[in-house]
Write a protein that holds these residues in place. Structure first.
Motif, mmCIF file in Angstrom:
data_model
loop_
_atom_site.group_PDB
_atom_site.id
_atom_site.type_symbol
_atom_site.label_atom_id
_atom_site.label_comp_id
_atom_site.label_asym_id
_atom_site.label_seq_id
_atom_site.Cartn_x
_atom_site.Cartn_y
_atom_site.Cartn_z
ATOM 1 N N ILE A 39 0.840 -1.204 0.000
ATOM 2 C CA ILE A 39 0.000 0.000 0.000
ATOM 3 C C ILE A 39 0.870 1.246 0.000
ATOM 4 O O ILE A 39 0.599 2.219 -0.720
ATOM 5 N N ALA A 40 1.936 1.226 0.800
ATOM 6 C CA ALA A 40 2.849 2.379 0.864
ATOM 7 C C ALA A 40 3.474 2.638 -0.504
ATOM 8 O O ALA A 40 3.594 3.796 -0.940
ATOM 9 N N ASN A 41 3.878 1.587 -1.204
ATOM 10 C CA ASN A 41 4.452 1.743 -2.536
ATOM 11 C C ASN A 41 3.439 2.294 -3.528
ATOM 12 O O ASN A 41 3.773 3.107 -4.397
ATOM 13 N N ARG A 42 2.195 1.866 -3.373
ATOM 14 C CA ARG A 42 1.143 2.372 -4.269
ATOM 15 C C ARG A 42 0.891 3.856 -4.040
ATOM 16 O O ARG A 42 0.756 4.639 -4.998
ATOM 17 N N LEU A 43 0.830 4.270 -2.782
ATOM 18 C CA LEU A 43 0.559 5.671 -2.463
ATOM 19 C C LEU A 43 1.709 6.579 -2.885
ATOM 20 O O LEU A 43 1.509 7.763 -3.158
ATOM 21 N N ALA A 44 2.919 6.038 -2.921
ATOM 22 C CA ALA A 44 4.087 6.845 -3.269
ATOM 23 C C ALA A 44 4.212 7.076 -4.774
ATOM 24 O O ALA A 44 5.062 7.847 -5.222
ATOM 25 N N SER A 45 3.368 6.433 -5.564
ATOM 26 C CA SER A 45 3.537 6.453 -7.012
ATOM 27 C C SER A 45 3.109 7.751 -7.684
ATOM 28 O O SER A 45 3.541 8.043 -8.799
ATOM 29 N N ASP A 46 2.229 8.541 -7.016
ATOM 30 C CA ASP A 46 1.723 9.749 -7.687
ATOM 31 C C ASP A 46 2.217 11.068 -7.086
ATOM 32 O O ASP A 46 1.986 12.143 -7.640
ATOM 33 N N GLY A 47 2.883 11.014 -5.917
ATOM 34 C CA GLY A 47 3.429 12.233 -5.329
ATOM 35 C C GLY A 47 2.416 13.167 -4.710
ATOM 36 O O GLY A 47 2.736 14.331 -4.439
ATOM 37 N N GLU A 48 1.198 12.707 -4.468
ATOM 38 C CA GLU A 48 0.190 13.543 -3.835
ATOM 39 C C GLU A 48 -0.745 12.700 -2.973
ATOM 40 O O GLU A 48 -0.810 11.477 -3.119
ATOM 41 N N SER A 49 -1.438 13.352 -2.060
ATOM 42 C CA SER A 49 -2.341 12.644 -1.151
ATOM 43 C C SER A 49 -3.582 13.481 -0.886
ATOM 44 O O SER A 49 -3.587 14.694 -1.117
ATOM 45 N N ASN A 50 -4.631 12.812 -0.388
ATOM 46 C CA ASN A 50 -5.871 13.496 -0.029
ATOM 47 C C ASN A 50 -6.508 12.778 1.152
ATOM 48 O O ASN A 50 -6.030 11.723 1.584
ATOM 49 N N TRP A 51 -7.594 13.324 1.670
ATOM 50 C CA TRP A 51 -8.199 12.774 2.888
ATOM 51 C C TRP A 51 -8.793 11.385 2.679
ATOM 52 O O TRP A 51 -8.813 10.570 3.599
ATOM 53 N N LEU A 52 -9.274 11.087 1.454
ATOM 54 C CA LEU A 52 -9.871 9.776 1.203
ATOM 55 C C LEU A 52 -8.836 8.668 1.306
ATOM 56 O O LEU A 52 -9.107 7.585 1.841
ATOM 57 N N GLU A 53 -7.617 8.928 0.825
ATOM 58 C CA GLU A 53 -6.547 7.935 0.955
ATOM 59 C C GLU A 53 -6.234 7.687 2.425
ATOM 60 O O GLU A 53 -5.942 6.557 2.823
ATOM 61 N N GLY A 54 -6.310 8.735 3.230
ATOM 62 C CA GLY A 54 -6.106 8.579 4.669
ATOM 63 C C GLY A 54 -7.161 7.694 5.297
ATOM 64 O O GLY A 54 -6.856 6.822 6.118
ATOM 65 N N VAL A 55 -8.414 7.888 4.915
ATOM 66 C CA VAL A 55 -9.511 7.063 5.431
ATOM 67 C C VAL A 55 -9.306 5.604 5.049
ATOM 68 O O VAL A 55 -9.533 4.691 5.854
ATOM 69 N N GLN A 56 -8.854 5.353 3.837
ATOM 70 C CA GLN A 56 -8.633 3.982 3.374
ATOM 71 C C GLN A 56 -7.544 3.289 4.201
ATOM 72 O O GLN A 56 -7.693 2.111 4.583
ATOM 73 N N LEU A 57 -6.464 4.006 4.485
ATOM 74 C CA LEU A 57 -5.388 3.427 5.288
ATOM 75 C C LEU A 57 -5.867 3.103 6.695
ATOM 76 O O LEU A 57 -5.572 2.026 7.236
ATOM 77 N N ILE A 58 -6.604 4.023 7.299
ATOM 78 C CA ILE A 58 -7.117 3.801 8.654
ATOM 79 C C ILE A 58 -8.078 2.621 8.679
ATOM 80 O O ILE A 58 -8.077 1.819 9.621
ATOM 81 N N ALA A 59 -8.895 2.477 7.632
ATOM 82 C CA ALA A 59 -9.855 1.366 7.553
ATOM 83 C C ALA A 59 -9.134 0.018 7.531
ATOM 84 O O ALA A 59 -9.532 -0.929 8.222
ATOM 85 N N VAL A 60 -8.046 -0.061 6.749
ATOM 86 C CA VAL A 60 -7.269 -1.309 6.694
ATOM 87 C C VAL A 60 -6.661 -1.607 8.058
ATOM 88 O O VAL A 60 -6.647 -2.765 8.511
ATOM 89 N N TYR A 61 -6.186 -0.572 8.733
ATOM 90 C CA TYR A 61 -5.589 -0.766 10.062
ATOM 91 C C TYR A 61 -6.632 -1.294 11.050
ATOM 92 O O TYR A 61 -6.339 -2.195 11.850
ATOM 93 N N ILE A 62 -7.835 -0.752 11.002
ATOM 94 C CA ILE A 62 -8.906 -1.204 11.907
ATOM 95 C C ILE A 62 -9.246 -2.674 11.651
ATOM 96 O O ILE A 62 -9.464 -3.453 12.587
ATOM 97 N N ILE A 63 -9.253 -3.069 10.393
ATOM 98 C CA ILE A 63 -9.545 -4.463 10.035
ATOM 99 C C ILE A 63 -8.476 -5.396 10.611
ATOM 100 O O ILE A 63 -8.782 -6.444 11.198
ATOM 101 N N ILE A 64 -7.217 -4.998 10.476
ATOM 102 C CA ILE A 64 -6.109 -5.805 11.005
ATOM 103 C C ILE A 64 -6.193 -5.872 12.536
ATOM 104 O O ILE A 64 -6.021 -6.937 13.140
#
Length: 347
Positions: free
Chosen positions: A315-340
């Protein structure tokens, strides 16, 4: 931040509670509340140092001092023979930094700024190094799980030490790469900033004192881990992979989010991913070497820990591919963490 300083009162309270040997759950709570404001103070001092030394060194120092706490916690747990907790805390630190810390940073920063940008080339290097590091952790486990026990000789015990040496060597070479041979890659255009409220000398002193106090509080905290698992019926895996990293890495958590809120995503991502890289390539080898003083600890993680680590790094490699971020990507990461986290909670 000023509100958090009122929590500094829990430093003497937690130490008195430990000295008087009162209820273990209360000591757990007091020590955790003491670490939170100390993490904030550490973040402030690191920000001042970043002003004088640059974002790259500032992020590196924050990750290093934050991981010193993690190293102390793991050392005392290892000394007590809690190897499963130690390895779970290592995996949990990496997973937590990539999914929770980075996710919160992107969410908080993204709510204030529509899109945030970061140095894609630098993050690509760090993300690639993370992928290598996880491969280094995976191979010994796959070897153990696929080779018949009768074929494992006594030389297998040295495999963890060999892998630890290689990882530590790669970590040192990565420092040479980023600070010497390719330091121009890490240079970013500086923005106009207000003058820091502390001198460099004071910031370093505050950082050192905060780190020492966090180390003391971490020792108190780790002493309550086993009693807490019995009182609340939690598994050691959940405590090791979720609770210990959240408390032990509180410094990186608060500082990364604070940097993202100030639109300094280069520092925020460097803290999150750089700290994960340090955990695998520096903290883990050091713990392997220190375990030789007591009972040798293997570098073999269980299957679910490895799967969670691999997916987090992908996931980290995927997010690093475009050089930008937004709040939705943050929500997705937190959701995966909650599942784990939920998966480890039911163990």
């Amino acid at each position: 931040m000023k509100i958090l300083r009122y929590l500094l009162i829990f430093i003497p309270i937690s130490l008195i509670a430990e000295f008087m040997d009162i209820s273990q759950p209360l000591i757990f709570l007091f020590s955790a509340l003491a670490i939170i404001p100390l993490a904030g103070v550490m973040g402030e001092s690191t920000e001042v140092i970043s002003y004088y030394a640059g974002n790259r060194i500032g992020g590196f120092l924050n990750a290093t001092f934050g991981n010193a706490t993690e190293l102390i916690i793991a050392f005392f747990a290892m000394k007590a023979g809690l190897f499963d907790v130690v390895k779970a805390s290592i995996a949990g630190s990496v997973i937590g930094n990539i999914l929770l810390v980075l996710g919160l940073s992107m969410l908080v920063g993204g709510l204030k700024y529509k899109t945030q940008y970061f140095n894609q080339k630098v993050i690509d290097v760090t993300a690639s190094m993370l992928l290598f590091a996880v491969i280094g952790l995976t191979i010994p486990a796959i070897f153990t799980y696929t080779v018949a026990p009768t074929l494992l000789t006594t030389r297998y015990e040295g495999l963890s030490v060999l892998v630890a040496f290689i990882m530590l060597a790669i970590y040192i070479l990565s420092m040479v790469f980023s600070f010497f041979t390719h330091k121009d890659l890490y240079m970013v255009k500086s923005e106009e900033e207000a003058a820091p409220k502390w001198s460099l000398k004071k910031a370093i002193m505050v950082l050192v004192v905060a780190t020492v106090l966090i180390g003391i509080e971490s020792e108190v905290f780790v002493g309550t881990v086993e009693p807490m698992t019995k009182v609340f019926g939690l598994s050691q895996f959940f405590v090791g992979i979720i609770l210990v990293p959240i408390i032990g890495n509180a410094a990186e958590h608060s500082t990364a989010v604070m940097m993202a809120y100030k639109n300094k995503m280069n520092v925020a991502i460097e803290i999150a991913l750089g700290s994960s890289l340090q955990i695998i390539l520096f903290v883990t080898p050091v713990l392997i070497f220190l375990s030789l003083l007591f009972s040798p600890m293997s570098i073999v993680f269980n299957t679910f820990e490895l799967i969670a680590l691999i997916f987090s790094v992908l996931i980290a490699n995927r997010l690093a591919s475009d050089g930008e971020s937004n709040w939705l990507e943050g929500v997705q990461l937190i959701a995966v963490y909650i599942i784990i986290a939920a998966s480890f909670f039911i163990l």
